[in-house]
Write a protein that holds these residues in place. Sequence first.
Motif, short mmCIF file in Angstrom:
data_model
loop_
_atom_site.label_atom_id
_atom_site.label_comp_id
_atom_site.label_asym_id
_atom_site.label_seq_id
_atom_site.Cartn_x
_atom_site.Cartn_y
_atom_site.Cartn_z
N ASP A 41 -4.36 -2.78 -8.30
CA ASP A 41 -5.07 -1.52 -8.22
C ASP A 41 -4.74 -0.88 -6.87
OD1 ASP A 41 -6.33 -1.78 -10.66
OD2 ASP A 41 -7.97 -2.95 -9.79
N PRO A 42 -4.39 0.44 -6.86
CA PRO A 42 -4.08 1.10 -5.58
C PRO A 42 -5.25 1.04 -4.61
CG PRO A 42 -3.45 2.48 -7.45
CD PRO A 42 -4.26 1.36 -8.00
N ASN A 43 -4.93 0.77 -3.37
CA ASN A 43 -5.96 0.71 -2.32
C ASN A 43 -5.32 1.22 -1.03
OD1 ASN A 43 -8.09 0.24 -0.67
ND2 ASN A 43 -8.11 -1.99 -0.91
N MET A 44 -5.75 2.39 -0.57
CA MET A 44 -5.08 3.03 0.56
C MET A 44 -6.13 3.77 1.39
SD MET A 44 -1.99 5.83 0.37
CE MET A 44 -2.94 6.86 -0.73
N VAL A 45 -6.02 3.67 2.71
CA VAL A 45 -6.97 4.37 3.58
C VAL A 45 -6.32 4.64 4.93
CG1 VAL A 45 -7.96 2.22 4.47
CG2 VAL A 45 -9.32 4.32 4.52
N PHE A 46 -6.65 5.83 5.53
CA PHE A 46 -6.20 6.19 6.86
C PHE A 46 -7.18 5.63 7.89
CE2 PHE A 46 -3.82 9.77 4.92
CZ PHE A 46 -2.63 9.63 5.59
N VAL A 63 -0.92 7.63 13.24
CA VAL A 63 -2.15 7.15 12.62
C VAL A 63 -1.79 5.96 11.74
CG1 VAL A 63 -3.38 9.34 12.66
CG2 VAL A 63 -1.93 8.78 10.71
N MET A 64 -2.73 5.03 11.59
CA MET A 64 -2.49 3.85 10.78
C MET A 64 -2.84 4.14 9.32
SD MET A 64 -1.29 0.86 11.04
CE MET A 64 -1.07 -0.51 9.93
N LEU A 65 -1.96 3.75 8.43
CA LEU A 65 -2.21 3.88 6.99
C LEU A 65 -2.15 2.49 6.38
CD1 LEU A 65 -2.64 5.67 4.50
CD2 LEU A 65 -0.16 5.79 4.26
N THR A 66 -3.27 2.04 5.86
CA THR A 66 -3.33 0.73 5.21
C THR A 66 -3.22 0.93 3.71
OG1 THR A 66 -4.76 -0.11 6.96
CG2 THR A 66 -4.72 -1.34 4.89
N SER A 67 -2.25 0.23 3.10
CA SER A 67 -2.03 0.38 1.66
C SER A 67 -1.49 -0.91 1.10
CB SER A 67 -1.05 1.52 1.40
OG SER A 67 -0.76 1.62 0.02
N ASN A 68 -1.82 -1.17 -0.16
CA ASN A 68 -1.30 -2.39 -0.82
C ASN A 68 -0.11 -2.09 -1.71
OD1 ASN A 68 -2.69 -0.99 -2.77
ND2 ASN A 68 -3.55 -2.81 -3.75
N ARG A 72 3.94 7.63 -0.13
CA ARG A 72 4.64 8.77 0.49
C ARG A 72 3.60 9.68 1.13
NH1 ARG A 72 8.25 11.19 -4.21
NH2 ARG A 72 6.46 10.53 -5.44
N ILE A 73 4.07 10.61 2.01
CA ILE A 73 3.13 11.44 2.75
C ILE A 73 3.73 12.83 3.00
CG2 ILE A 73 3.88 10.71 5.06
CD1 ILE A 73 0.85 10.59 5.77
N PRO A 90 1.00 -1.57 4.55
CA PRO A 90 0.47 -1.06 5.82
C PRO A 90 1.57 -0.65 6.79
CG PRO A 90 -0.69 -3.06 5.17
CD PRO A 90 0.49 -2.93 4.24
N ASP A 91 1.35 0.51 7.43
CA ASP A 91 2.33 0.99 8.40
C ASP A 91 1.70 2.12 9.20
OD1 ASP A 91 4.62 1.31 9.82
OD2 ASP A 91 5.90 1.83 8.11
N SER A 92 2.29 2.45 10.35
CA SER A 92 1.82 3.60 11.13
C SER A 92 2.62 4.83 10.71
CB SER A 92 1.98 3.35 12.62
OG SER A 92 3.34 3.15 12.94
N VAL A 93 1.92 5.97 10.65
CA VAL A 93 2.53 7.23 10.26
C VAL A 93 2.73 8.07 11.52
CG1 VAL A 93 2.23 9.35 8.94
CG2 VAL A 93 1.48 7.16 7.99
N SER A 94 3.97 8.47 11.76
CA SER A 94 4.29 9.29 12.93
C SER A 94 4.42 10.74 12.50
CB SER A 94 5.60 8.81 13.55
OG SER A 94 6.05 9.71 14.54
#
Length: 599
Positions: A41-46, A63-68, A72-73, A90-94
């Motif tokens: 199940d998608p799970n994503m949060v800033f 900013v940190m983006l946590t996702s399983n 894309r952004i 999970p990764d940081s978004v620049s």
Amino acid sequence: MFYIMNILQKKMNLFRLILGLIVLGTFSCVEEDLGSFKPKDPNMVFGEADTVYVSKDAADYKVMLTSNLPWRIKADAEWVTVNTKQGLEPDSVSFSIAKNPTTSVRIARLTAWITQEYENVIIIKQEAGDPLPDVSTDFYVKVDGSPTNDGLSWETATTLDNALALAETKDQIHIAAGTYKPTVIATGGNEATPGDLTFEIKKNITLTGGYPANATTGATADPALHVTTLSGNMSGQFAYHVITVTAPVEEGLKIKFENINITGGKSAASGTANLSINGLNYPRLNGGAGVIARAVVEFVNCRIHENKADYHTPGFYIFSGAQVTFTNCSLDKNTGTSASGANGGAIWNDGSTVYFINSAISFNGNSGVGGGIYAYNASVPSKTYMFNTTLDNNYAAHKAGYYGRENSVGLMVNCTVYGNNSTHATNSGAGICLYANATTTRFDIISSTITGNVSVGTADPSGGIRVNDANCTLNIYNSIVSGNLGGGNVGDIYAPASVNYNKTYSVISGLVYDGSGSEVSGQAFDPATMLGVFANNGGVGYTCLLTGSANPAETLGMTSAQLSTLGLNFEPVIPDNVTTFDQLGKTREGKTSIGACVK
């Protein structure tokens, strides 16, 4: 020999047995994995906050983006550049922020998504920029200007596209006589689509035309002699919008066009996709002359003419809370080419505020509704104010002159509405039409003349004014509504029995009404003998003067003082220099004439 062959045969059989067991085990594992597989199940949060506050200056942020799952952004504003556009779990978004050139806080959104159904948004709020120094630069443009010139004098004149690229807020661009065609694609446009070529106005600047074609230092503008034209007609290919206004709202600042003709645009056909600019959808299929969003814009002594539309609005499409004023302008012969159902002619006011002052809106049309002015937004008011303006000879299937739909607010003072023509069999409203449905719509008419408008439909009596329903408010003060035709008969005002519109010190058809809205006994009005022909009596637009002897419209109207007081009751207040003069600029002091022009 036999012994050796026997050994080889046994080894071969053993190999086949082992291979069979391996294959069997493999298929058994596959069946077990397939049977137990369940997608995540998608799970994503800033990060931890839903808003990122950033500096007014240009800078880079993360900013940190946590996702399983992979994501894309994207950003919805031009001033935000996303550097990390996709990632795995999970990764940081620049992202990078441009300097805020405005004195207002501005907001953008970063949207991350896994599927179309699953996305997450974080707000970017940038602090207001510093007030701009009170300085400006003058740029000079000629038809034969060079794009490599600095444009800082007539002698080093540049191109218009280059001047627009160089200009900063408060700068002025002086444009010599001649015809200018865009060579730059709109923000977000398609380089392979000629229709996306446009003069994009990204800053609050002034553009002034009317200078000699061979102008030198010290030249002054004289638009009567030197015509400056912005054209969207590029050898048979047409810009969807001659101008596209994308500038931000900045306190005390505006865009100004002066002494400029705008022509030759042709908005796109139905079904053509929008452009996304600064988080707004700019429709390609609306606004052949131009599209204006949010900004404060003023047109002075301009002519907007002979633009076309393959669908909506050959003239200007004005939306998203823009504030636009036309002063001493002519909007004429802007026409739609669609066979049916296309709306808006000179103007579509979509949730904005539009003023017409000493202007003329003439011979515009489309196949649907609102051939002159179409005012409509389903959610917010579309406000249209007309002072000393003529609305004439516009056409549409129905609602030809001014059409105010849901939530619209309209006001005309010292205006002439003449010769507008609609062809629909019913529900027409050739001059003015109001429609509220379940919302509210209001229109106030002060010291105006509405005559000579025709509903061709055989069953429609609303040549002059049509009020559709009881949620419409119509107030008529010191005005003439007479000499209009509907279905071949007198058709000055049509309103359902449930509508009780106000008529004060006015002429309706052949009757005269006093300050209480009662008929004045013994007085009659004949438009054939008491209104002159529609003619050039001075001013920007044509008018109809009062004529004949014993004309009640000459003496039974409101005094200058009454009109001044009436103007104070409106928001915004109507200035005395509007209410106490007529359409031709003559004082109403000492006179009590009804209609647009005193005698």
